[in-house]
Design a protein around this motif. Structure first.
Motif, PDB file in Angstrom:
ATOM      1  N   PRO A  96       0.801  -1.227   0.000  1.00 44.59           N
ATOM      2  CA  PRO A  96       0.000   0.000   0.000  1.00 44.59           C
ATOM      3  C   PRO A  96       0.833   1.276   0.000  1.00 44.59           C
ATOM      4  CG  PRO A  96      -0.860  -1.576   1.598  1.00 44.59           C
ATOM      5  CD  PRO A  96       0.458  -2.104   1.135  1.00 44.59           C
ATOM      6  N   TYR A  97       2.092   1.180   0.403  1.00 44.80           N
ATOM      7  CA  TYR A  97       2.936   2.370   0.526  1.00 44.80           C
ATOM      8  C   TYR A  97       3.991   2.433  -0.576  1.00 44.80           C
ATOM      9  CZ  TYR A  97       0.751   1.507   4.984  1.00 44.80           C
ATOM     10  OH  TYR A  97      -0.170   1.213   5.952  1.00 44.80           O
ATOM     11  N   PHE A  98       4.537   1.259  -0.964  1.00 53.24           N
ATOM     12  CA  PHE A  98       5.579   1.210  -1.983  1.00 53.24           C
ATOM     13  C   PHE A  98       5.019   0.932  -3.370  1.00 53.24           C
ATOM     14  CE2 PHE A  98       7.873   0.595   1.913  1.00 53.24           C
ATOM     15  CZ  PHE A  98       9.115   1.152   1.710  1.00 53.24           C
ATOM     16  N   GLY A  99       3.722   0.603  -3.455  1.00 55.36           N
ATOM     17  CA  GLY A  99       3.124   0.349  -4.753  1.00 55.36           C
ATOM     18  C   GLY A  99       3.363  -1.068  -5.236  1.00 55.36           C
ATOM     19  N   ASN A 100       2.958  -1.316  -6.491  1.00 53.53           N
ATOM     20  CA  ASN A 100       3.016  -2.657  -7.056  1.00 53.53           C
ATOM     21  C   ASN A 100       4.089  -2.746  -8.141  1.00 53.53           C
ATOM     22  OD1 ASN A 100       1.972  -5.281  -6.926  1.00 53.53           O
ATOM     23  ND2 ASN A 100       0.704  -4.957  -8.746  1.00 53.53           N
ATOM     24  N   GLY A 101       5.268  -2.215  -7.823  1.00 52.97           N
ATOM     25  CA  GLY A 101       6.391  -2.302  -8.750  1.00 52.97           C
ATOM     26  C   GLY A 101       6.948  -3.712  -8.823  1.00 52.97           C
ATOM     27  N   ILE A 102       8.020  -3.888  -9.587  1.00 54.04           N
ATOM     28  CA  ILE A 102       8.519  -5.245  -9.816  1.00 54.04           C
ATOM     29  C   ILE A 102       9.021  -5.923  -8.549  1.00 54.04           C
ATOM     30  CG2 ILE A 102       9.049  -4.938 -12.263  1.00 54.04           C
ATOM     31  CD1 ILE A 102      11.941  -4.439 -11.468  1.00 54.04           C
ATOM     32  N   ALA A 103       9.399  -5.150  -7.531  1.00 58.43           N
ATOM     33  CA  ALA A 103       9.831  -5.767  -6.279  1.00 58.43           C
ATOM     34  C   ALA A 103       8.658  -6.291  -5.467  1.00 58.43           C
ATOM     35  CB  ALA A 103      10.624  -4.771  -5.438  1.00 58.43           C
ATOM     36  N   MET A 104       7.440  -5.808  -5.750  1.00 57.47           N
ATOM     37  CA  MET A 104       6.265  -6.154  -4.953  1.00 57.47           C
ATOM     38  C   MET A 104       5.262  -7.022  -5.699  1.00 57.47           C
ATOM     39  SD  MET A 104       6.726  -4.541  -2.064  1.00 57.47           S
ATOM     40  CE  MET A 104       8.046  -3.436  -1.579  1.00 57.47           C
ATOM     41  N   SER A 105       5.243  -6.949  -7.034  1.00 59.88           N
ATOM     42  CA  SER A 105       4.167  -7.565  -7.817  1.00 59.88           C
ATOM     43  C   SER A 105       4.391  -9.064  -7.986  1.00 59.88           C
ATOM     44  CB  SER A 105       4.048  -6.888  -9.180  1.00 59.88           C
ATOM     45  OG  SER A 105       5.278  -6.916  -9.873  1.00 59.88           O
ATOM     46  N   ASN A 106       3.357  -9.728  -8.458  1.00 63.50           N
ATOM     47  CA  ASN A 106       3.364 -11.185  -8.586  1.00 63.50           C
ATOM     48  C   ASN A 106       2.858 -11.622  -9.956  1.00 63.50           C
ATOM     49  OD1 ASN A 106       4.232 -12.049  -5.922  1.00 63.50           O
ATOM     50  ND2 ASN A 106       2.270 -11.286  -5.159  1.00 63.50           N
ATOM     51  N   ALA A 131       5.779  -5.738 -25.829  1.00 67.51           N
ATOM     52  CA  ALA A 131       6.008  -6.262 -27.177  1.00 67.51           C
ATOM     53  C   ALA A 131       4.770  -6.935 -27.753  1.00 67.51           C
ATOM     54  CB  ALA A 131       7.173  -7.262 -27.150  1.00 67.51           C
ATOM     55  N   ASP A 132       3.912  -7.485 -26.910  1.00 70.30           N
ATOM     56  CA  ASP A 132       2.727  -8.194 -27.397  1.00 70.30           C
ATOM     57  C   ASP A 132       1.543  -7.266 -27.635  1.00 70.30           C
ATOM     58  OD1 ASP A 132       4.104 -10.618 -27.268  1.00 70.30           O
ATOM     59  OD2 ASP A 132       3.548 -10.910 -25.154  1.00 70.30           O
ATOM     60  N   THR A 133       1.318  -6.327 -26.728  1.00 71.79           N
ATOM     61  CA  THR A 133       0.112  -5.496 -26.801  1.00 71.79           C
ATOM     62  C   THR A 133       0.374  -4.075 -27.274  1.00 71.79           C
ATOM     63  OG1 THR A 133       0.295  -4.712 -24.507  1.00 71.79           O
ATOM     64  CG2 THR A 133      -0.834  -6.818 -24.878  1.00 71.79           C
ATOM     65  N   GLY A 134       1.629  -3.653 -27.202  1.00 70.50           N
ATOM     66  CA  GLY A 134       1.941  -2.270 -27.548  1.00 70.50           C
ATOM     67  C   GLY A 134       1.568  -1.275 -26.469  1.00 70.50           C
ATOM     68  N   GLU A 135       1.089  -1.759 -25.326  1.00 70.36           N
ATOM     69  CA  GLU A 135       0.667  -0.870 -24.251  1.00 70.36           C
ATOM     70  C   GLU A 135       1.854  -0.466 -23.382  1.00 70.36           C
ATOM     71  OE1 GLU A 135      -2.273  -3.003 -22.113  1.00 70.36           O
ATOM     72  OE2 GLU A 135      -3.828  -2.771 -23.652  1.00 70.36           O
ATOM     73  N   GLY A 136       1.786   0.755 -22.851  1.00 70.04           N
ATOM     74  CA  GLY A 136       2.785   1.229 -21.916  1.00 70.04           C
ATOM     75  C   GLY A 136       2.247   1.233 -20.497  1.00 70.04           C
ATOM     76  N   MET A 137       2.964   1.891 -19.612  1.00 69.95           N
ATOM     77  CA  MET A 137       2.559   1.995 -18.209  1.00 69.95           C
ATOM     78  C   MET A 137       1.798   3.289 -17.983  1.00 69.95           C
ATOM     79  SD  MET A 137       5.905   0.757 -16.032  1.00 69.95           S
ATOM     80  CE  MET A 137       7.284   0.791 -17.174  1.00 69.95           C
ATOM     81  N   ASP A 138       0.767   3.247 -17.138  1.00 68.23           N
ATOM     82  CA  ASP A 138       0.120   4.493 -16.753  1.00 68.23           C
ATOM     83  C   ASP A 138       0.962   5.174 -15.675  1.00 68.23           C
ATOM     84  OD1 ASP A 138      -0.466   3.262 -14.279  1.00 68.23           O
ATOM     85  OD2 ASP A 138      -2.496   2.734 -14.886  1.00 68.23           O
ATOM     86  N   ASP A 139       0.583   6.397 -15.304  1.00 70.64           N
ATOM     87  CA  ASP A 139       1.396   7.164 -14.361  1.00 70.64           C
ATOM     88  C   ASP A 139       1.509   6.481 -13.003  1.00 70.64           C
ATOM     89  OD1 ASP A 139       1.696   9.006 -16.353  1.00 70.64           O
ATOM     90  OD2 ASP A 139       0.551  10.609 -15.381  1.00 70.64           O
ATOM     91  N   GLY A 140       0.433   5.808 -12.584  1.00 66.45           N
ATOM     92  CA  GLY A 140       0.478   5.126 -11.305  1.00 66.45           C
ATOM     93  C   GLY A 140       1.502   4.011 -11.282  1.00 66.45           C
ATOM     94  N   GLN A 141       1.591   3.250 -12.382  1.00 72.92           N
ATOM     95  CA  GLN A 141       2.550   2.165 -12.421  1.00 72.92           C
ATOM     96  C   GLN A 141       3.973   2.697 -12.557  1.00 72.92           C
ATOM     97  OE1 GLN A 141       1.674  -1.002 -11.749  1.00 72.92           O
ATOM     98  NE2 GLN A 141       3.889  -1.285 -11.548  1.00 72.92           N
ATOM     99  N   VAL A 142       4.151   3.773 -13.316  1.00 74.48           N
ATOM    100  CA  VAL A 142       5.484   4.388 -13.396  1.00 74.48           C
ATOM    101  C   VAL A 142       5.918   4.850 -12.009  1.00 74.48           C
ATOM    102  CG1 VAL A 142       6.828   6.305 -14.338  1.00 74.48           C
ATOM    103  CG2 VAL A 142       5.236   5.057 -15.813  1.00 74.48           C
ATOM    104  N   TYR A 143       5.004   5.454 -11.263  1.00 70.62           N
ATOM    105  CA  TYR A 143       5.324   5.868  -9.889  1.00 70.62           C
ATOM    106  C   TYR A 143       5.787   4.673  -9.058  1.00 70.62           C
ATOM    107  CZ  TYR A 143       4.753   7.180  -5.011  1.00 70.62           C
ATOM    108  OH  TYR A 143       4.985   7.370  -3.668  1.00 70.62           O
TER     109      TYR A 143
END
Length: 449
Positions: free
Chosen positions: A85-95, A240-252
């Motif tokens: 909840p504090y550090f977000g769902n970045g690569i160190a936290m996500s599953n 590479a598959d969808t062409g989608e990028g990250m939204d601002d929340g995920q970049v944060y």
């Protein structure tokens, strides 16, 4: 799975369990002593964080199984749930699939070609900071290395004027976030709701970071150009598959992940590096001889790093002696571990510090010995015994960046300076998630080379 496997009830429970609080008081009071003692009770030992049971893995082969062999059957554990909840769902936290997608998007920022460019910032910032010292000056060296790590991650992460403000805020807030976050992760859930000073400091620090990093992201998004920094790559990355990028929340979330990992690990490693060098004349002599020969008075480049063999050995020994304290995983599929059936949802813990100080794999583990890592030594520790950055598909994505930074910055400083411990001011380890020095005053003495 075979029917003869033991159930979780067969796993021994560590001594020192408190009513309601479980082993949390023992963990927080004894820290390294508690986790190192668990190997005496078996390869898999049960402890309780409050009412929650977690199973501590104490042997390298089982650690390797959790992190590598069966790594796909484990997600991040309860500690990361508390952080998320504090550090977000970045690569160190996500599953799961989301983690794999994010890792693909972030990975290009840490390719060798990018790290080669970052090396100039690493050596440049180290030269800039150490150039401000004067002979005989007493430096609070742990704070100086924290400042250096912040400036390096800032130079590589944010190449904007507004980014400088974000780095100043990171320097103020990240130590609070890291320290208090670990206390929350190991405490029962109600603790984070108590109106105590540590919680107030933590909440304020998180709020300040969200504001300034959000402003930097918005400015970068509006500019839409690759400035050669990590933030630009995160904003421009496309799946590479969808062409989608990250939204601002995920970049944060990814920025906060990189700030956390990029500041704490390298700042502490550099602080302990010179603490150990400063109290070992022979190690210091060999370090200076190598730096003088390889660099011959010029700045460090990426091509120099492999040539700084002994400098790398010191760095490896620092990462062995002063690693993070705990890692946690959660079984996402049924797994057999050490003859025990782990159901889905079982929490598993391992301690890099306990592994790195196990005398079975590191004789005389409290002795600082860079020659443990000498190239001519035929055998190193077994897989799973040395995990300063984790291992397997979840290994820290910035591990090469961090190791390069430690070597480049240490060589830059050592080329011009000796750092001498201050008599009468003893240095002790303070443990949160990692080993911090209680204080680290060192006297700067310019070398005549």
């Amino acid at each position: 799975m075979p029917a003869q496997l033991n159930t979780l009830d067969a796993v021994p429970i560590a001594p020192g369990r408190w009513p309601l609080l479980g082993h949390t008081p023992s963990l927080l009071r004894r820290r390294f002593g508690f986790t190192s003692s668990l190997r005496e009770h078996g390869d898999l030992v049960k402890i309780y964080l409050g009412p929650l049971a977690t199973y501590v893995v104490t042997s390298p082969d089982l650690v390797h199984q959790v992190l590598v062999t069966d790594g796909a059957s484990f997600d991040k554990g309860i500690m990361f749930d508390r952080f998320r909840p504090y550090f977000g769902n970045g690569i160190a936290m996500s599953n799961g699939s989301f983690h794999r997608k994010q890792r693909r998007l972030v990975q290009p920022a840490f390719h060798r070609e990018r790290i080669a460019g970052y090396t100039a910032a690493m050596s440049g910032k180290a030269a800039e900071l150490s150039g401000s010292w004067s002979t005989g000056q007493v430096i609070e060296f742990d704070l100086a290395m924290q400042e250096l790590a912040v400036n390096i991650v800032g130079e590589t992460l944010f190449a904007t004027e507004l980014g400088a403000q974000a780095i100043a805020e990171a320097q103020r807030s990240m130590p609070v976030v890291i320290k208090q976050g670990m206390v929350r992760a190991l405490s029962p859930g109600f603790v984070e709701k108590l109106p105590i000073p540590g919680n107030r400091r933590f909440d304020l620090a998180i709020s300040r970071l969200r504001r300034i990093v959000g402003e930097v992201i918005a400015a970068g998004r509006a500019e839409g150009a690759d400035r050669g920094d990590v933030l630009s790559m995160l904003l421009l990355a496309r799946d590479a598959d969808t062409g989608e990028g990250m939204d601002d929340g995920q970049v944060y979330d990814e920025v906060v992940t990189l700030l956390t990992g990029g500041i704490e690990t390298t700042a502490l490693a550099l602080a302990w590096f010179f603490h150990e060098v400063g109290r070992a004349p022979e190690i210091e002599r060999r370090l200076h001889a190598e730096v003088d020969q390889v660099l011959d008075g010029r700045p460090v480049t990426i091509e120099d790093v492999p040539k700084l063999v002994y400098t790398q050995q010191i760095a490896q020994e620092v990462l062995r002696a002063y690693p993070i304290w705990l890692l946690m995983r959660r079984a996402s599929a049924e797994v057999e571990l050490g003859g025990v059936r782990l159901p889905v949802g079982t929490e598993v813990t391992l301690s890099p510090h306990a592994l790195h100080h196990d005398p079975r794999y590191f004789p005389d583990p409290d002795r600082f010995d860079p020659d443990r890592w000498a190239p001519e030594r035929d055998s190193g520790p077994p897989k799973g015994a040395y995990v300063p950055f984790g291992a397997g598909a979840r290994q820290c994505i910035g591990n090469v960046f961090a190791q390069t930074e430690i070597v480049a910055a240490a060589a830059t400083i050592a080329a011009s300076w000796r750092l001498v411990p201050v008599a009468g001011r003893p240095v002790r380890q303070k443990v949160t998630g990692a080993a911090y020095p209680s204080q680290l005053p060192m006297t700067a003495q310019r070398r005549n080379v």
